[in-house]
Scaffold this active site. Structure first.
Site, PDB file in Angstrom:
ATOM      1  N   ALA A  73       0.858  -1.186   0.000  1.00 44.89           N
ATOM      2  CA  ALA A  73       0.000   0.000   0.000  1.00 44.89           C
ATOM      3  C   ALA A  73       0.897   1.240   0.000  1.00 44.89           C
ATOM      4  CB  ALA A  73      -0.959  -0.031   1.182  1.00 44.89           C
ATOM      5  N   SER A  74       0.618   2.233   0.835  1.00 41.50           N
ATOM      6  CA  SER A  74       1.338   3.503   0.743  1.00 41.50           C
ATOM      7  C   SER A  74       2.785   3.458   1.210  1.00 41.50           C
ATOM      8  CB  SER A  74       0.583   4.591   1.515  1.00 41.50           C
ATOM      9  OG  SER A  74      -0.557   4.993   0.791  1.00 41.50           O
ATOM     10  N   VAL A  75       3.224   2.363   1.802  1.00 40.09           N
ATOM     11  CA  VAL A  75       4.660   2.210   2.071  1.00 40.09           C
ATOM     12  C   VAL A  75       5.414   2.194   0.739  1.00 40.09           C
ATOM     13  CG1 VAL A  75       6.422   0.706   3.111  1.00 40.09           C
ATOM     14  CG2 VAL A  75       4.239   1.059   4.274  1.00 40.09           C
ATOM     15  N   THR A  76       4.686   1.909  -0.342  1.00 42.12           N
ATOM     16  CA  THR A  76       5.248   1.974  -1.704  1.00 42.12           C
ATOM     17  C   THR A  76       5.819   3.354  -2.019  1.00 42.12           C
ATOM     18  OG1 THR A  76       3.771   0.262  -2.598  1.00 42.12           O
ATOM     19  CG2 THR A  76       4.601   1.902  -4.165  1.00 42.12           C
ATOM     20  N   LYS A  77       5.227   4.401  -1.451  1.00 38.16           N
ATOM     21  CA  LYS A  77       5.586   5.768  -1.850  1.00 38.16           C
ATOM     22  C   LYS A  77       7.062   6.080  -1.637  1.00 38.16           C
ATOM     23  CE  LYS A  77       1.019   7.917  -1.540  1.00 38.16           C
ATOM     24  NZ  LYS A  77       0.178   6.715  -1.337  1.00 38.16           N
TER      25      LYS A  77
END
Length: 349
Positions: A73-77
């Site tokens: 999820a947003s840890v991808t950013k």
């Protein structure tokens, strides 16, 4: 000196053993025949604890193991931001580059939005999810997000004026990476981050193109138990949340961030410096990371929340301590759990 180091590691190991039961208690709801969790605790470059809880796949009763992969999820950013930083060091863009410099057909409002704005969530770009029809079938892709932005004529606010978290921005960054590199976002990640760091179980997942090794599937909590909820209409958007990985690869990622293997130390320092825009001066967002202080310790961190997954990474660089918790269920929030675990390893200040 060597004796002191060995003694220090012995004490850390003993401390971890004494804390393991406390950690198990904090993660008791992830144990048994339920969607699970994968935890890694890293101190001074050593793995203090690496442990799996519960199941990666309820239907097949597959247990979560250290190689089990989860959608970040947003840890991808933080990975998307690193790709931009790599391109900047390659001279293919600057942080002042405008959207219209990269996409000449972008509307006029893009002439006010810089790469820096997008990285720091100060672009004001419209939330793409708010533009999707309720009757939508299939999945949205990063290129669709870019097209939606080309159909708009304004932003929520003047770019650079304030902070507003934007999944749209990071999907657009993925398309910028593709445009300037000439290869797919997934391939750029593989060639410039996953490959060099031997993160062999990490992938920006594209259905029909790539496979997720040792895949954990997502579930939602319901009144009757857990139901399969692995994908949504936005799960195929890669730049804001489409990477799958495991705690073993996250160890490699964490250790690389103490070095200049991917980008220079000056670039890393810039990534970990809050933007402090005029109307939200207390903003603590850098480039794909939140930056703050926890109980007197500098902290660099990010959560990830999406259909069927809740994740968290918290790094305490001055303490050389990192905690990563990946889970394949849509609740609860794992941030306070990771804080409680970090309390066991941080010295009081």
């Amino acid at each position: 000196m060597k004796t002191i180091l060995i003694l220090s590691l012995f004490i850390l190991s003993a401390c971890t053993m004494s804390n393991e039961q406390k950690i198990d208690d904090l993660l008791k709801n992830y144990q048994g025949q339920v969607p699970g969790a994968s935890l890694i605790i890293i101190k001074e470059g050593k793995i203090l604890l690496k442990k799996g809880y519960g199941l990666a796949n309820l239907e097949h009763k597959s247990p979560v193991e250290s190689n089990s992969t989860f959608r970040l999820a947003s840890v991808t950013k933080q990975f998307t931001a690193m790709c931009i930083m790599i391109l900047e060091e390659q001279g293919k863009l600057s942080y002042d580059t405008k959207l219209t410099d990269i996409f000449p057909d972008f509307p006029e409002y893009g002439n006010q939005i810089t790469i820096e704005n997008i990285l720091r969530h100060t672009s004001g770009l419209i939330d793409y999810e708010s533009l999707l029809p309720d009757t939508m079938q299939g999945q949205v892709l990063d290129k669709d997000v870019l097209q939606l932005m080309k159909e708009q004529d304004s932003t929520y606010f003047e770019p650079g004026l304030k902070y507003q978290y934007s999944n749209t921005g990071y999907a657009v960054l993925a398309m910028i990476i593709e445009k300037l590199s000439g290869i797919s976002f997934a391939d750029f990640l593989k060639q410039n981050i996953f490959g060099p760091l031997a993160m062999d179980n990490s992938v920006a997942f594209v259905k029909g193109v790539s496979e997720v090794p040792h895949r954990s599937y997502g579930y939602a909590v319901s009144d009757s138990g857990f139901v399969f909820r692995d994908q949504s209409s936005t799960s195929a958007v890669l730049g804001d949340g489409g990477i799958y990985t495991n705690v073993e690869d996250m160890f490699k990622w964490d250790q690389a961030l103490y070095t200049d293997k991917l980008v220079s130390f000056s670039s890393l320092e810039r990534a970990w410096t809050p933007g402090n825009p005029p109307e939200t001066p207390d903003n603590t967002y850098g480039y794909g990371w939140r930056i703050d202080t926890y109980k007197g310790h500098k902290r660099i961190h990010h959560n990830g929340s999406t259909c069927g997954f809740r994740n968290c990474i918290q790094r305490f660089p001055d303490d050389k301590l990192t905690l990563v918790l990946l889970t394949n269920r849509d609740e609860p929030d794992v941030f306070p759990i990771v804080e409680s675990i970090s309390d066991l390893f941080l010295e009081q200040k």
